[in-house]
Scaffold this motif. Structure first.
Motif, PDB file in Angstrom:
ATOM      1  N   GLU A 175      -6.479 -20.139  36.090  1.00 35.65           N
ATOM      2  CA  GLU A 175      -5.173 -19.605  35.347  1.00 35.65           C
ATOM      3  C   GLU A 175      -5.597 -19.535  34.351  1.00 35.65           C
ATOM      4  OE1 GLU A 175      -4.771 -24.686  34.507  1.00 35.65           O
ATOM      5  OE2 GLU A 175      -3.346 -24.186  36.667  1.00 35.65           O
ATOM      6  N   VAL A 176      -4.199 -19.130  33.521  1.00 33.47           N
ATOM      7  CA  VAL A 176      -3.740 -18.345  32.524  1.00 33.47           C
ATOM      8  C   VAL A 176      -2.951 -19.216  31.336  1.00 33.47           C
ATOM      9  CG1 VAL A 176      -3.790 -15.975  31.849  1.00 33.47           C
ATOM     10  CG2 VAL A 176      -4.385 -15.857  34.126  1.00 33.47           C
ATOM     11  N   TYR A 177      -2.960 -18.804  30.705  1.00 33.75           N
ATOM     12  CA  TYR A 177      -2.622 -20.048  29.368  1.00 33.75           C
ATOM     13  C   TYR A 177      -2.439 -18.316  28.333  1.00 33.75           C
ATOM     14  CZ  TYR A 177      -5.878 -22.978  32.165  1.00 33.75           C
ATOM     15  OH  TYR A 177      -6.532 -23.883  32.393  1.00 33.75           O
ATOM     16  N   LEU A 178      -0.914 -18.784  27.939  1.00 35.75           N
ATOM     17  CA  LEU A 178       0.094 -17.803  27.403  1.00 35.75           C
ATOM     18  C   LEU A 178       0.223 -18.634  26.382  1.00 35.75           C
ATOM     19  CD1 LEU A 178       0.767 -16.108  30.546  1.00 35.75           C
ATOM     20  CD2 LEU A 178       0.637 -14.495  28.644  1.00 35.75           C
ATOM     21  N   LYS A 179       0.237 -17.666  24.767  1.00 34.24           N
ATOM     22  CA  LYS A 179       1.279 -18.238  24.002  1.00 34.24           C
ATOM     23  C   LYS A 179       1.626 -16.940  23.439  1.00 34.24           C
ATOM     24  CE  LYS A 179      -2.160 -22.384  22.652  1.00 34.24           C
ATOM     25  NZ  LYS A 179      -3.127 -23.014  21.953  1.00 34.24           N
ATOM     26  N   GLY A 180       3.044 -17.382  22.508  1.00 39.43           N
ATOM     27  CA  GLY A 180       2.951 -16.617  22.111  1.00 39.43           C
ATOM     28  C   GLY A 180       4.511 -16.696  20.629  1.00 39.43           C
ATOM     29  N   ARG A 181       4.922 -16.050  20.038  1.00 40.45           N
ATOM     30  CA  ARG A 181       5.152 -16.599  18.856  1.00 40.45           C
ATOM     31  C   ARG A 181       6.429 -14.843  19.112  1.00 40.45           C
ATOM     32  NH1 ARG A 181       6.552 -18.307  13.696  1.00 40.45           N
ATOM     33  NH2 ARG A 181       4.133 -19.552  13.546  1.00 40.45           N
ATOM     34  N   VAL A 182       8.412 -15.392  19.378  1.00 45.75           N
ATOM     35  CA  VAL A 182       8.926 -14.333  19.210  1.00 45.75           C
ATOM     36  C   VAL A 182       9.798 -14.861  17.798  1.00 45.75           C
ATOM     37  CG1 VAL A 182      10.940 -14.639  21.192  1.00 45.75           C
ATOM     38  CG2 VAL A 182       9.484 -15.798  21.191  1.00 45.75           C
ATOM     39  N   SER A 183      10.287 -13.178  18.419  1.00 45.74           N
ATOM     40  CA  SER A 183      10.356 -12.377  16.981  1.00 45.74           C
ATOM     41  C   SER A 183      11.280 -11.148  17.191  1.00 45.74           C
ATOM     42  CB  SER A 183       9.589 -11.365  15.753  1.00 45.74           C
ATOM     43  OG  SER A 183       9.757 -11.374  14.820  1.00 45.74           O
ATOM     44  N   GLY A 184      12.719 -11.653  17.419  1.00 44.99           N
ATOM     45  CA  GLY A 184      13.746 -10.000  17.904  1.00 44.99           C
ATOM     46  C   GLY A 184      13.306 -10.319  19.090  1.00 44.99           C
ATOM     47  N   THR A 228      10.239  -8.973  20.357  1.00 40.85           N
ATOM     48  CA  THR A 228       9.522  -9.376  20.704  1.00 40.85           C
ATOM     49  C   THR A 228       8.615 -10.294  20.438  1.00 40.85           C
ATOM     50  OG1 THR A 228       8.928  -7.591  19.092  1.00 40.85           O
ATOM     51  CG2 THR A 228       7.250  -7.875  19.993  1.00 40.85           C
ATOM     52  N   ILE A 229       7.384 -10.908  21.938  1.00 38.66           N
ATOM     53  CA  ILE A 229       6.830 -10.886  21.631  1.00 38.66           C
ATOM     54  C   ILE A 229       5.938 -11.567  21.151  1.00 38.66           C
ATOM     55  CG2 ILE A 229       6.046 -13.383  23.049  1.00 38.66           C
ATOM     56  CD1 ILE A 229       8.648 -13.526  24.590  1.00 38.66           C
ATOM     57  N   GLU A 230       4.910 -11.830  20.860  1.00 43.20           N
ATOM     58  CA  GLU A 230       3.659 -11.288  19.986  1.00 43.20           C
ATOM     59  C   GLU A 230       2.799 -12.749  20.991  1.00 43.20           C
ATOM     60  OE1 GLU A 230       2.164  -8.255  18.772  1.00 43.20           O
ATOM     61  OE2 GLU A 230       3.845  -8.162  18.256  1.00 43.20           O
ATOM     62  N   PHE A 231       1.695 -12.384  22.282  1.00 43.72           N
ATOM     63  CA  PHE A 231       0.947 -13.361  22.836  1.00 43.72           C
ATOM     64  C   PHE A 231      -0.216 -13.149  22.814  1.00 43.72           C
ATOM     65  CE2 PHE A 231       4.916 -12.270  26.089  1.00 43.72           C
ATOM     66  CZ  PHE A 231       4.834 -14.352  26.235  1.00 43.72           C
ATOM     67  N   SER A 232      -1.748 -14.171  23.550  1.00 45.34           N
ATOM     68  CA  SER A 232      -2.518 -14.293  23.306  1.00 45.34           C
ATOM     69  C   SER A 232      -2.514 -15.311  24.540  1.00 45.34           C
ATOM     70  CB  SER A 232      -2.687 -15.286  21.821  1.00 45.34           C
ATOM     71  OG  SER A 232      -4.052 -15.877  22.186  1.00 45.34           O
ATOM     72  N   MET A 233      -3.530 -14.446  24.873  1.00 44.00           N
ATOM     73  CA  MET A 233      -4.491 -15.263  26.366  1.00 44.00           C
ATOM     74  C   MET A 233      -4.876 -14.997  26.923  1.00 44.00           C
ATOM     75  SD  MET A 233      -3.226 -13.374  30.667  1.00 44.00           S
ATOM     76  CE  MET A 233      -4.642 -11.662  30.045  1.00 44.00           C
ATOM     77  N   THR A 234      -5.526 -16.301  27.340  1.00 41.29           N
ATOM     78  CA  THR A 234      -7.007 -16.733  27.648  1.00 41.29           C
ATOM     79  C   THR A 234      -7.214 -16.769  28.926  1.00 41.29           C
ATOM     80  OG1 THR A 234      -6.026 -19.012  26.935  1.00 41.29           O
ATOM     81  CG2 THR A 234      -7.548 -18.206  25.324  1.00 41.29           C
ATOM     82  N   ALA A 235      -7.924 -17.497  29.836  1.00 42.78           N
ATOM     83  CA  ALA A 235      -7.798 -18.048  31.098  1.00 42.78           C
ATOM     84  C   ALA A 235      -9.335 -18.479  31.788  1.00 42.78           C
ATOM     85  CB  ALA A 235      -8.570 -17.170  32.112  1.00 42.78           C
ATOM     86  N   ASN A 236      -8.190 -19.684  32.086  1.00 43.87           N
ATOM     87  CA  ASN A 236      -9.275 -21.066  32.743  1.00 43.87           C
ATOM     88  C   ASN A 236     -10.748 -20.432  32.972  1.00 43.87           C
ATOM     89  OD1 ASN A 236      -9.566 -20.026  34.952  1.00 43.87           O
ATOM     90  ND2 ASN A 236      -9.137 -22.374  35.836  1.00 43.87           N
ATOM     91  N   SER A 237     -11.719 -19.037  33.217  1.00 40.69           N
ATOM     92  CA  SER A 237     -12.440 -19.111  34.153  1.00 40.69           C
ATOM     93  C   SER A 237     -13.216 -18.130  33.179  1.00 40.69           C
ATOM     94  CB  SER A 237     -12.485 -17.750  34.995  1.00 40.69           C
ATOM     95  OG  SER A 237     -11.472 -16.292  34.631  1.00 40.69           O
ATOM     96  N   ASP A 238     -12.506 -18.603  31.550  1.00 42.92           N
ATOM     97  CA  ASP A 238     -13.510 -17.133  30.438  1.00 42.92           C
ATOM     98  C   ASP A 238     -14.373 -17.760  30.192  1.00 42.92           C
ATOM     99  OD1 ASP A 238     -11.477 -15.506  30.261  1.00 42.92           O
ATOM    100  OD2 ASP A 238     -10.484 -16.494  28.371  1.00 42.92           O
TER     101      ASP A 238
END
Length: 149
Positions: free
Chosen positions: A113-122, A124-134
Motif C-alpha cells: 500500500e502506498v499512502y499519498l498526502k498532498g497540498r493543492v495550490s492552483g 499543482t499538487i505537492e505530494f508526499s508518498m510513503t509505503a507500508n513496506s518502507d
C-alpha cells in the motif's frame, strides 16, 4: 431576533467564501515520480537495485474527483515491481479532502500500500508518498503533480 438573522447570514457567507477559496483537486494530474534514493548499505550495482538504483523518473497519472470531504478516482502508477514495468491503474481508497489538503491510499495486487498526502495550490499538487513496506526512518518521496490540460 434581528441580531440572530445577521449572525446567521454572516455565518452562511463565511462558509461559502471558504468553499470558494478551497483548492479544487478535481481533474487529471500528471507527475514525474522520482526514483527512491539508494540505501547506503546496498552495495549491488545500480542495475540490480530495482527502482531505487538510479532509475529514471516514471510518469504517473491521477484522475481525481473531490466532492465535499470525499476524494475518489484512479491512480495510474508504474507497477511496484521495478523499472520499466507497465503502469498499473487502480482505484484510490480512503480519499479525503480537508481544505487544500488531500490524502488517499493506493494498493497493489502484491499487498503493498502506498499512502499519498498532498497540498493543492492552483494547477499543482505537492505530494508526499510513503509505503507500508518502507523501513522505519525511510524518508517520504516528494514530488509535484501538474494539472493536465
Amino acid at each position: 431576533l434581528m441580531c440572530m438573522k445577521t449572525v446567521f447570514r454572516f455565518a452562511l457567507l463565511a462558509s461559502l467564501a471558504i468553499a470558494l477559496f478551497a483548492a479544487d483537486a478535481t481533474g487529471k494530474w500528471s507527475a514525474q515520480m522520482p526514483a527512491r534514493p539508494r540505501p547506503a548499505q546496498d552495495t549491488r550495482p545500480a542495475a540490480q537495485q530495482g527502482r531505487g538504483g538510479g532509475a529514471a523518473p516514471a510518469v504517473s497519472t491521477f484522475v481525481l474527483k473531490a466532492e465535499g470531504k470525499k476524494l475518489t478516482g484512479t491512480a495510474e502508477m508504474p507497477t511496484f515491481g521495478g523499472r520499466g514495468a507497465p503502469a498499473e491503474k487502480v482505484e484510490i481508497e480512503d480519499g479525503k479532502v480537508d481544505g487544500d489538503n488531500i490524502s488517499f491510499t493506493v494498493g497493489s495486487p502484491m499487498g503493498r500500500e502506498v499512502y499519498l498526502k498532498g497540498r493543492v495550490s492552483g494547477d499543482t499538487i505537492e505530494f508526499s508518498m510513503t509505503a507500508n513496506s518502507d523501513d522505519y526512518g525511510t524518508p517520504p518521496i516528494t514530488f509535484s503533480a501538474k494539472r493536465a490540460q
